[in-house]
Design an enzyme around this catalytic site. Sequence first.
Site, PDB file in Angstrom:
ATOM      1  CG  ASP A  98      45.066  39.165  35.876  1.00 29.99           C
ATOM      2  OD1 ASP A  98      45.226  37.996  35.441  1.00 29.99           O
ATOM      3  OD2 ASP A  98      45.426  39.517  37.013  1.00 29.99           O
ATOM      4  CE  LYS A 162      44.196  41.979  39.626  1.00 25.68           C
ATOM      5  NZ  LYS A 162      45.143  41.976  38.481  1.00 25.68           N
ATOM      6  CE  LYS A 194      46.350  39.210  40.746  1.00 26.31           C
ATOM      7  NZ  LYS A 194      46.895  39.155  39.358  1.00 26.31           N
TER       8      LYS A 194
END
Length: 253
Positions: A98, A162, A194
Amino acid sequence: MRETTARKALSLLDLTDLSDGCDAAAIETLCRQAQTPFGPTAAICIWPRFVAQARGILGEGHAVRIATVVNFPSGDLPVADVVAETRQAITDGADEIDLVVPYRAFLAGNEAAVTDMVTAVKAACPAPVRLKTILETGEIKDPALIRRASDLAIAAGGDFIKTSTGKVAVNATPEAAEIMLTAIKESGKPVGFKPAGGVRTVADAGLYLALAANILGADWASPKTFRFGASGLLGDILAVLGGQAAPAKPAGY
């Protein structure tokens, strides 16, 4: 309906501990919590320094994947440092990365900073490692810029976009989610989404799942295309599935 949503949310959950006080004992607890009586979460999301420990607990090929964060939370590190951080995390056993994009540079007009960072980190992620790109939408704020950041991250090879780090005042919002999901649809690419930070209840999760269904189709959301980044959501999921009263809402991620 709540139970159906709860089961779906469980299968899509990146159970997260990115707290400043996280320690080895907390990682042991997180790995245990991710394996619930109702099935596993999709992943755990942890600091890089704990990846090797988590891999030792979960073992290779475990149903619970290990995600970790790089360039986190500032988004300001040099590309070479972030690539090195990424490679070490993968060596330690991370399945997913991430990455915080350099959103401050982007806000200052430097779009190439996003493209260069995502491209370089993606190149350091051999298949089947997935790259999630954190846009920090609560800091970007402007809808047109959220869309542009989404487009840049997708074009540079991000496997997911995300919303947030969970470390700023405004994290996931339905407004940002709609922009990002539309960007995914219009890209025509198999990119996931996300929402992270502030998703604390099954009702919250249901709102984001409904947005995804409206924009990308009822069957689109799966662990390959949709994750929730949350620390407090699991408690409400388990309460719903166990027929219990919901626990007190946590204040954190």
